[in-house]
Design a protein around this motif. Sequence first.
Motif, PDB file in Angstrom:
ATOM      1  N   TYR A   1       0.793  -1.136  -0.012  1.00  0.00           N
ATOM      2  CA  TYR A   1      -0.044   0.111  -0.077  1.00  0.00           C
ATOM      3  C   TYR A   1       0.752   1.282   0.033  1.00  0.00           C
ATOM      4  O   TYR A   1       0.351   2.387  -0.665  1.00  0.00           O
ATOM      5  CB  TYR A   1      -0.767   0.033   1.069  1.00  0.00           C
ATOM      6  CG  TYR A   1      -1.997  -0.978   1.250  1.00  0.00           C
ATOM      7  CD1 TYR A   1      -3.208  -0.835   0.392  1.00  0.00           C
ATOM      8  CD2 TYR A   1      -1.943  -2.274   1.787  1.00  0.00           C
ATOM      9  CE1 TYR A   1      -4.046  -1.538   0.200  1.00  0.00           C
ATOM     10  CE2 TYR A   1      -3.234  -3.175   1.858  1.00  0.00           C
ATOM     11  CZ  TYR A   1      -4.296  -2.803   0.820  1.00  0.00           C
ATOM     12  OH  TYR A   1      -5.248  -3.707   0.776  1.00  0.00           O
ATOM     13  N   VAL A   2       1.927   1.273   0.460  1.00  0.00           N
ATOM     14  CA  VAL A   2       2.904   2.349   0.562  1.00  0.00           C
ATOM     15  C   VAL A   2       4.124   2.335  -0.168  1.00  0.00           C
ATOM     16  O   VAL A   2       4.552   3.313  -0.838  1.00  0.00           O
ATOM     17  CB  VAL A   2       3.366   2.681   2.239  1.00  0.00           C
ATOM     18  CG1 VAL A   2       3.963   3.994   2.402  1.00  0.00           C
ATOM     19  CG2 VAL A   2       2.125   2.466   3.065  1.00  0.00           C
ATOM     20  N   GLY A   3       4.799   1.116  -0.647  1.00  0.00           N
ATOM     21  CA  GLY A   3       5.763   1.063  -1.147  1.00  0.00           C
ATOM     22  C   GLY A   3       7.046   0.664  -0.453  1.00  0.00           C
ATOM     23  O   GLY A   3       7.055   1.102   0.753  1.00  0.00           O
ATOM     24  N   GLY A   4       8.120   0.339  -1.168  1.00  0.00           N
ATOM     25  CA  GLY A   4       9.260  -0.024  -0.700  1.00  0.00           C
ATOM     26  C   GLY A   4       9.207  -1.287  -0.096  1.00  0.00           C
ATOM     27  O   GLY A   4       8.246  -1.953   0.245  1.00  0.00           O
ATOM     28  N   ARG A   5      10.417  -2.063  -0.188  1.00  0.00           N
ATOM     29  CA  ARG A   5      10.364  -3.446   0.343  1.00  0.00           C
ATOM     30  C   ARG A   5      11.517  -3.924   1.448  1.00  0.00           C
ATOM     31  O   ARG A   5      12.365  -2.935   1.446  1.00  0.00           O
ATOM     32  CB  ARG A   5      10.717  -4.510  -0.762  1.00  0.00           C
ATOM     33  CG  ARG A   5       9.453  -4.410  -1.903  1.00  0.00           C
ATOM     34  CD  ARG A   5       9.702  -5.659  -2.906  1.00  0.00           C
ATOM     35  NE  ARG A   5       9.399  -6.761  -2.046  1.00  0.00           N
ATOM     36  CZ  ARG A   5       8.338  -7.345  -1.813  1.00  0.00           C
ATOM     37  NH1 ARG A   5       7.207  -6.900  -2.087  1.00  0.00           N
ATOM     38  NH2 ARG A   5       8.279  -8.267  -1.056  1.00  0.00           N
ATOM     39  N   PRO A   6      11.722  -4.757   2.044  1.00  0.00           N
ATOM     40  CA  PRO A   6      12.795  -5.079   2.947  1.00  0.00           C
ATOM     41  C   PRO A   6      13.965  -5.154   2.036  1.00  0.00           C
ATOM     42  O   PRO A   6      13.953  -5.615   0.923  1.00  0.00           O
ATOM     43  CB  PRO A   6      12.413  -6.425   3.246  1.00  0.00           C
ATOM     44  CG  PRO A   6      10.720  -6.655   3.454  1.00  0.00           C
ATOM     45  CD  PRO A   6      10.413  -6.071   2.148  1.00  0.00           C
ATOM     46  N   GLN A   7      14.954  -4.411   2.645  1.00  0.00           N
ATOM     47  CA  GLN A   7      16.442  -4.550   1.992  1.00  0.00           C
ATOM     48  C   GLN A   7      17.450  -5.070   2.590  1.00  0.00           C
ATOM     49  O   GLN A   7      17.144  -5.449   3.958  1.00  0.00           O
ATOM     50  CB  GLN A   7      16.778  -2.937   1.646  1.00  0.00           C
ATOM     51  CG  GLN A   7      15.660  -2.240   0.966  1.00  0.00           C
ATOM     52  CD  GLN A   7      16.291  -0.786   0.693  1.00  0.00           C
ATOM     53  OE1 GLN A   7      17.616  -0.561   0.935  1.00  0.00           O
ATOM     54  NE2 GLN A   7      15.363   0.083   0.458  1.00  0.00           N
ATOM     55  N   LEU A   8      18.457  -5.515   2.068  1.00  0.00           N
ATOM     56  CA  LEU A   8      19.672  -6.317   2.817  1.00  0.00           C
ATOM     57  C   LEU A   8      20.512  -5.127   3.445  1.00  0.00           C
ATOM     58  O   LEU A   8      20.825  -4.188   2.678  1.00  0.00           O
ATOM     59  CB  LEU A   8      20.463  -7.032   1.619  1.00  0.00           C
ATOM     60  CG  LEU A   8      19.789  -8.190   0.686  1.00  0.00           C
ATOM     61  CD1 LEU A   8      20.761  -9.035  -0.045  1.00  0.00           C
ATOM     62  CD2 LEU A   8      19.306  -9.322   2.004  1.00  0.00           C
TER      63      LEU A   8
END
Length: 235
Positions: free
Chosen positions: A166-173
Amino acid sequence: LAASVMSATPGAASAVRGSFSPAKSHRHRSDRDRAAEVHFIGSLEGGWGFGVPASDGVFCEMSVEAGPHWLPLSRAGEGPVQTQTAYTDVESIHVWNHPVDLHYATTSIAGWPRVRLQIWRLDEFGRVFVVSYGTSSLPTLAGHYEVDVNTWTPLGTFAEELYAHYVGGRPQLTQLEVIDKHAKDRSRLYAASSGTVRISLDVIVRNFEHHGLSSQPRVREAEAAGSALPPIATH
């Protein structure tokens, strides 16, 4: 006057000969010319299947990891490179055509260069998010190659995935070494496939024979020996 000049020159000439030896210079040049070298020339052509909206742009950041015995002879091998932001064409492909020019001298085949990819997304609000990661070893034989690198994206908790939707952005390393160097730690990650990147490369090797290495494919060796190659299994 000429005689006095000639009598004064031998000492200077011997000093010059002491500081510059044609034989020594030729030997250093010969050793340098016999160093094993590998040249990768091509382009980071594009990618597809990242699952981003058509209104969002995608760009790729590529870095090269090589062992301690590999000396980069071009500046491109010293740091990451980034493509321009591309939007999908009629075939839903993000076309970059970013040049790749990597040149190395090496004393060992250990630590053969490999690429590390990060795919980024630029949304319609100007925000930038990581989409996926990928890695692949570069070809080890001379010739032309089309290397397809499959990328993957880490999966978060249910709340993180809901937020990303809904907001954007994903988990990152937090540590990029997990992509390749610490691959065993990657087995503890939950991830999903996320698109493919194509790299077109021509590989040129030089002076490998001076180090007991072969740059010829085994197929050519088998043909030269007159032996029959095993049939290729089809499914």
